[in-house]
Design an enzyme around this catalytic site. Structure first.
Site, PDB file in Angstrom:
ATOM      1  N   TYR A  24       0.856  -1.194   0.000  1.00 55.41           N
ATOM      2  CA  TYR A  24       0.000   0.000   0.000  1.00 55.41           C
ATOM      3  C   TYR A  24       0.886   1.237   0.000  1.00 55.41           C
ATOM      4  O   TYR A  24       1.602   1.494   0.965  1.00 55.41           O
ATOM      5  CB  TYR A  24      -0.921  -0.041   1.222  1.00 55.41           C
ATOM      6  CG  TYR A  24      -1.890   1.112   1.375  1.00 55.41           C
ATOM      7  CD1 TYR A  24      -2.172   1.995   0.341  1.00 55.41           C
ATOM      8  CD2 TYR A  24      -2.549   1.307   2.588  1.00 55.41           C
ATOM      9  CE1 TYR A  24      -3.063   3.042   0.500  1.00 55.41           C
ATOM     10  CE2 TYR A  24      -3.454   2.345   2.761  1.00 55.41           C
ATOM     11  CZ  TYR A  24      -3.700   3.213   1.715  1.00 55.41           C
ATOM     12  OH  TYR A  24      -4.592   4.254   1.877  1.00 55.41           O
ATOM     13  N   LYS A  42      -1.750  -1.478  -3.701  1.00 54.85           N
ATOM     14  CA  LYS A  42      -2.751  -0.414  -3.711  1.00 54.85           C
ATOM     15  C   LYS A  42      -1.970   0.880  -3.915  1.00 54.85           C
ATOM     16  O   LYS A  42      -1.263   1.341  -3.020  1.00 54.85           O
ATOM     17  CB  LYS A  42      -3.537  -0.387  -2.398  1.00 54.85           C
ATOM     18  CG  LYS A  42      -4.561   0.748  -2.332  1.00 54.85           C
ATOM     19  CD  LYS A  42      -5.263   0.805  -0.980  1.00 54.85           C
ATOM     20  CE  LYS A  42      -6.223   1.990  -0.915  1.00 54.85           C
ATOM     21  NZ  LYS A  42      -6.856   2.131   0.426  1.00 54.85           N
TER      22      LYS A  42
END
EC number: 4.3.3.7
Length: 293
Positions: A135, A164
Site C-alpha cells: 500500500y 494499492k
C-alpha cells in the site's frame, strides 16, 4: 489473484454517539456493500480509523465483519506500521483462517529510504503466511514507494501479489503496469483516477466512494475492466462530484455522512477527526437522494 480484480471497499468503523463501536451498524454496512456488488472487503484499513481503535476494539471489528460476511466475499486485513518488528510479530501470531490477503501500508513518519522500504517489505513477505498487497499512500506516509522499489519487491517475493497505488499519479501507475510481472495487481487507491488506471491496465480499486455508493461504483469498475469505455465514463462523471465531497473534510468523515443519510449508521468519528459541517452534510445528502432516484 482473480479474487482481487474489481472493487474492494475499505470498511469504516461506525461509532455510536458515545463513540463506542456500533456492531449492528457495521453489519448493516457489510450487507449493504455486498448487496451493492463489490468483489471484496478490506478490514482495519485507514478508513476504519484503525489508529484510534484499541486492540480489543480491533478484535471486535474483525469478529463482527467475519460474522456478517459469512464467507460471501474475500476479506483483506490491514496490518502495517512504522515498527517493522511489531508488524512482523503480528503477521506471525495472527489467525488468518478467515482472510485471503493482508494489506500492508508503507512505513509512515520515519521517512525511510527506498532501501529501507524494500527491507521492511522483505521482512513482511517472509513473515506473512498469506498473500500481501503493498500500500503506497505518500500523502499519509511522507515517503513514496517508487516504481523501481515496488517492481524489485514484486520480482523477489511471489507472495507480494499487488499494490494499492494511492500516489494520485497516473504516470507512476502506468510505470508500475508497464514493468510488473504478469500476475502482479496494480490496484487504484484513488477513487478519482480509478477508471483511467483500469483502462491503462490496472486491476481495479480499493475504494471509499465504492463503500458509499457500491452499486454505481462497482459497476463503473466492471465496465472499465470490460473495456466498455463510454458506459464506464458515464458513471465516472455521475459520481465525480461526490468523490471530491467525501474527501473535502477528511476521510472517513465524508463517507460516514453518506451512511447517515442512508440510515445505516451515525456520522460519528473519533478525534482528531471531526464530522463534516452543515454545508457539506447538506450537499452530500442532496447528492445521495438524487443518485437514488
Amino acid at each position: 489473484m482473480q479474487a482481487f480484480i474489481g472493487t474492494g471497499v475499505a470498511l469504516v468503523t461506525p461509532f455510536k454517539k458515545d463513540f463506542s463501536v456500533d456492531t449492528q451498524a457495521l453489519k448493516r454496512i457489510v450487507n449493504y456493500v455486498i448487496d451493492g456488488g463489490v468483489e471484496y472487503l478490506v478490514v482495519l484499513g485507514t478508513t476504519a480509523e484503525s489508529a484510534t481503535l484499541s486492540q480489543d476494539e480491533k478484535e471486535l471489528v474483525i469478529a463482527t465483519i467475519v460474522d456478517a460476511n459469512n464467507g460471501r466475499l474475500p476479506l483483506v486485513l490491514g496490518i502495517g506500521g512504522n515498527n517493522t518488528m511489531k508488524v512482523v510479530e503480528e503477521l506471525k501470531t495472527r489467525d488468518f483462517s478467515k482472510f485471503s490477503a493482508v494489506l500492508s501500508v508503507s512505513p509512515y513518519y520515519n521517512k525511510p529510504t527506498q532501501e529501507g522500504i524494500y527491507q521492511h517489505f522483505k521482512m513482511v513477505a517472509e513473515a506473512s503466511p498469506i498473500p500481501v498487497i503493498l500500500y503506497n499512500v505518500p500523502g499519509r506516509t511522507a515517503s513514496n514507494m517508487l516504481p523501481e522499489t515496488v517492481l524489485r519487491l514484486a520480482k523477489d517475493f511471489k507472495n507480494l501479489i499487488g499494490i494499492k497505488e494511492a500516489a494520485g499519479d497516473i504516470v507512476q501507475a502506468m510505470k508500475l503496469i508497464q514493468g510488473k510481472p504478469k500476475d502482479f495487481l496494480v490496484i487504484s487507491g484513488d477513487d478519482m483516477i480509478t477508471l483511467p488506471m483500469i483502462l491503462a491496465g490496472g486491476s481495479g480499486v480499493i475504494s471509499v466512494i465504492g463503500e458509499g455508493y457500491p452499486k454505481e461504483f462497482s459497476q463503473m469498475v466492471r465496465l472499465g475492466l470490460q473495456r466498455k469505455v463510454d458506459e464506464a465514463y458515464i458513471l465516472h462523471y455521475k459520481l465525480m462530484n461526490s468523490i471530491d465531497m467525501i474527501f473535502e473534510q477528511g476521510n472517513p468523515s465524508g463517507v460516514k455522512e453518506i451512511f447517515k443519510s442512508l440510515g445505516l449508521s451515525e456520522n460519528t468519528v473519533r478525534l482528531p477527526l471531526v464530522s463534516v459541517n452543515e454545508d457539506l452534510s447538506n450537499r452530500l445528502d442532496l447528492f445521495t437522494k438524487q443518485l437514488s432516484k
